[in-house]
Design an enzyme around this catalytic site. Sequence first.
Site, PDB file in Angstrom:
ATOM      1  N   LYS A  23       0.814  -1.214   0.000  1.00 23.53           N
ATOM      2  CA  LYS A  23       0.000   0.000   0.000  1.00 23.53           C
ATOM      3  C   LYS A  23       0.846   1.262   0.000  1.00 23.53           C
ATOM      4  CE  LYS A  23      -4.397  -1.478   1.965  1.00 23.53           C
ATOM      5  NZ  LYS A  23      -5.406  -1.229   3.015  1.00 23.53           N
ATOM      6  N   LYS A  50      -4.949  -9.737  -7.275  1.00 23.89           N
ATOM      7  CA  LYS A  50      -6.109  -9.860  -6.392  1.00 23.89           C
ATOM      8  C   LYS A  50      -7.211  -8.874  -6.788  1.00 23.89           C
ATOM      9  CE  LYS A  50      -5.971  -7.897  -2.239  1.00 23.89           C
ATOM     10  NZ  LYS A  50      -5.808  -7.570  -0.812  1.00 23.89           N
ATOM     11  N   LYS A 108     -10.486  -3.466  -3.766  1.00 18.67           N
ATOM     12  CA  LYS A 108     -11.174  -2.179  -3.755  1.00 18.67           C
ATOM     13  C   LYS A 108     -10.254  -1.065  -4.206  1.00 18.67           C
ATOM     14  CE  LYS A 108     -12.647  -3.233   0.505  1.00 18.67           C
ATOM     15  NZ  LYS A 108     -13.402  -3.378   1.781  1.00 18.67           N
TER      16      LYS A 108
HETATM   17  P1  TYM Z   1     -10.665  -5.865   3.862  1.00 20.46           P
HETATM   18  O1  TYM Z   1     -11.694  -4.872   4.305  1.00 20.46           O
HETATM   19  O2  TYM Z   1      -9.654  -5.457   2.873  1.00 20.46           O
HETATM   20  O3  TYM Z   1     -11.372  -7.155   3.277  1.00 20.46           O
HETATM   21  C1  TYM Z   1     -12.404  -7.827   3.968  1.00 20.46           C
HETATM   22  C2  TYM Z   1     -12.235  -9.330   3.812  1.00 20.46           C
HETATM   23  O4  TYM Z   1     -12.293  -9.713   2.435  1.00 20.46           O
HETATM   24  C3  TYM Z   1     -11.183 -10.531   2.128  1.00 20.46           C
HETATM   25  N1  TYM Z   1     -10.787 -10.292   0.719  1.00 20.46           N
HETATM   26  C4  TYM Z   1     -10.677 -11.247  -0.221  1.00 20.46           C
HETATM   27  N2  TYM Z   1     -10.850 -12.577  -0.184  1.00 20.46           N
HETATM   28  C5  TYM Z   1     -10.672 -13.265  -1.329  1.00 20.46           C
HETATM   29  N3  TYM Z   1     -10.332 -12.687  -2.512  1.00 20.46           N
HETATM   30  C6  TYM Z   1     -10.134 -11.353  -2.593  1.00 20.46           C
HETATM   31  N4  TYM Z   1      -9.808 -10.790  -3.765  1.00 20.46           N
HETATM   32  C7  TYM Z   1     -10.305 -10.562  -1.417  1.00 20.46           C
HETATM   33  N5  TYM Z   1     -10.195  -9.243  -1.149  1.00 20.46           N
HETATM   34  C8  TYM Z   1     -10.489  -9.094   0.162  1.00 20.46           C
HETATM   35  C9  TYM Z   1     -10.094 -10.108   3.099  1.00 20.46           C
HETATM   36  O5  TYM Z   1      -9.143 -11.138   3.270  1.00 20.46           O
HETATM   37  C10 TYM Z   1     -10.889  -9.845   4.351  1.00 20.46           C
HETATM   38  O6  TYM Z   1     -11.112 -11.024   5.082  1.00 20.46           O
HETATM   39  N6  TYM Z   1      -7.338  -5.961   7.571  1.00 20.46           N
HETATM   40  C11 TYM Z   1      -8.670  -6.422   7.198  1.00 20.46           C
HETATM   41  C12 TYM Z   1      -9.783  -5.846   8.036  1.00 20.46           C
HETATM   42  C13 TYM Z   1      -9.692  -6.135   9.506  1.00 20.46           C
HETATM   43  C14 TYM Z   1      -9.857  -7.388  10.137  1.00 20.46           C
HETATM   44  C15 TYM Z   1      -9.746  -7.139  11.526  1.00 20.46           C
HETATM   45  C16 TYM Z   1     -10.096  -8.674   9.663  1.00 20.46           C
HETATM   46  C17 TYM Z   1      -9.480  -5.223  10.492  1.00 20.46           C
HETATM   47  N7  TYM Z   1      -9.524  -5.809  11.701  1.00 20.46           N
HETATM   48  C18 TYM Z   1      -9.855  -8.169  12.450  1.00 20.46           C
HETATM   49  C19 TYM Z   1     -10.198  -9.704  10.607  1.00 20.46           C
HETATM   50  C20 TYM Z   1     -10.079  -9.444  11.979  1.00 20.46           C
HETATM   51  C21 TYM Z   1      -8.899  -5.985   5.758  1.00 20.46           C
HETATM   52  O7  TYM Z   1      -8.233  -5.148   5.252  1.00 20.46           O
HETATM   53  O8  TYM Z   1      -9.970  -6.509   5.161  1.00 20.46           O
END
Ligand code: TYM
Length: 341
Positions: free
Chosen positions: A112, A203, A206
């Site tokens: 990032k 991947k 967003k």
């Molecule tokens: P975030 O908001 O980017 O994404 C949410 C969830 O979606 C999954 N994901 C994917 N899975 C498969 N293929 C993809 N292309 C794909 N893009 C996103 C992510 O793995 C995620 O599970 N850091 C985390 C948010 C977070 C979190 C937490 C998660 C903050 N605190 C505590 C678990 C526990 C994140 O950026 O997710």
Amino acid sequence: NPRVLSGIQPTADSFHLGNYLGALRQWVALQDSHEAFYCVVDLHAITVEHDPAALRRRTKVSAAQLLAMGVDPERSTLFVQSHVPEHAELAWVLSCLTGFGEASRMTQFKDKSAKQGAAAASVGLFTYPILQAADILLYTPETGEDAPLFRVPVGEDQRQHLELTRDLAQRFNHRFGDTFVLPEAHIPQGAAKITDLQEPTAKMSKSASSPQGIIDVLEEPGPMRKKIMRAVTDTGTEVRYDEENKAGVTNLLRIFSALEGAPVADLEKRYEGQGYGQFKKDLAQLVLDTFTPIRERTEKLLGDEEQLDRLLRHGAERAGAVAARTMELVRDQVGFVGRGR
Ligand code: TYM
């Protein structure tokens, strides 16, 4: 009862297919067998430059989508991270246990920050995984002889952050006494990394994908169909799983298989000798059938903001009670003097 916790960032006007298959579908499934805590992580959303009005809107749209997908606000605790100030408080304590070098190895930060240059990235973006560890560990079950399972349903890209969380939990327990159950990443087979429809080796994301490469949950049927029909494949004609030479088709097969519940081998057989057209058409229909009811329910939920606010307040109260209990223990273990009663 085994516990489960997960979070998602409110950084877009809709979740996408990768979020759904990689994580959110598991959130819904796990509530049957677990005491669940699900969190819209707005503190994480400000680690990159953001617009306050958009954040406000997206936080509500995020909560509405989770409810529309089937997160049940009675059985599970659905809440907004900033409503529970203990998240930031525990993050501070954990940041004091994290090595600078250790934090520097987090690949998501490297990815990032590479876009803007590491020096321009915020310190918040750097410490982001520590806040994530706090999100998780605040909801630890009680430790003990047979500590119950503690699961975190996420996509493949979160594996490293989960490893850090486990390391920090272990370090805290070692230094200050048994406090946290080590959480386990719950990563789905097959759908843990959904890729960009236009760039099938990257991947679906967003922040990084073009609009043509990403399928939004709340997308209108017309554009959704078009994107799938125009998804990049290859010059061949065979619907066959081959990650190396047929990344596009392989991604579509994974999506199809996850949505329909059919093994990839069955799909290869079903579409033998038919080329990509029919395969894509059927996939588009499958995606539409999955997301249309979610979109309609989301719109309905957003029509009654008071009710939505009420549900989130209820979630914040339940989450807050658990977080307060954990934080009380943490403060004591670390050696902070209590305020007295
Ligand atoms: P975030 O908001 O980017 O994404 C949410 C969830 O979606 C999954 N994901 C994917 N899975 C498969 N293929 C993809 N292309 C794909 N893009 C996103 C992510 O793995 C995620 O599970 N850091 C985390 C948010 C977070 C979190 C937490 C998660 C903050 N605190 C505590 C678990 C526990 C994140 O950026 O997710």
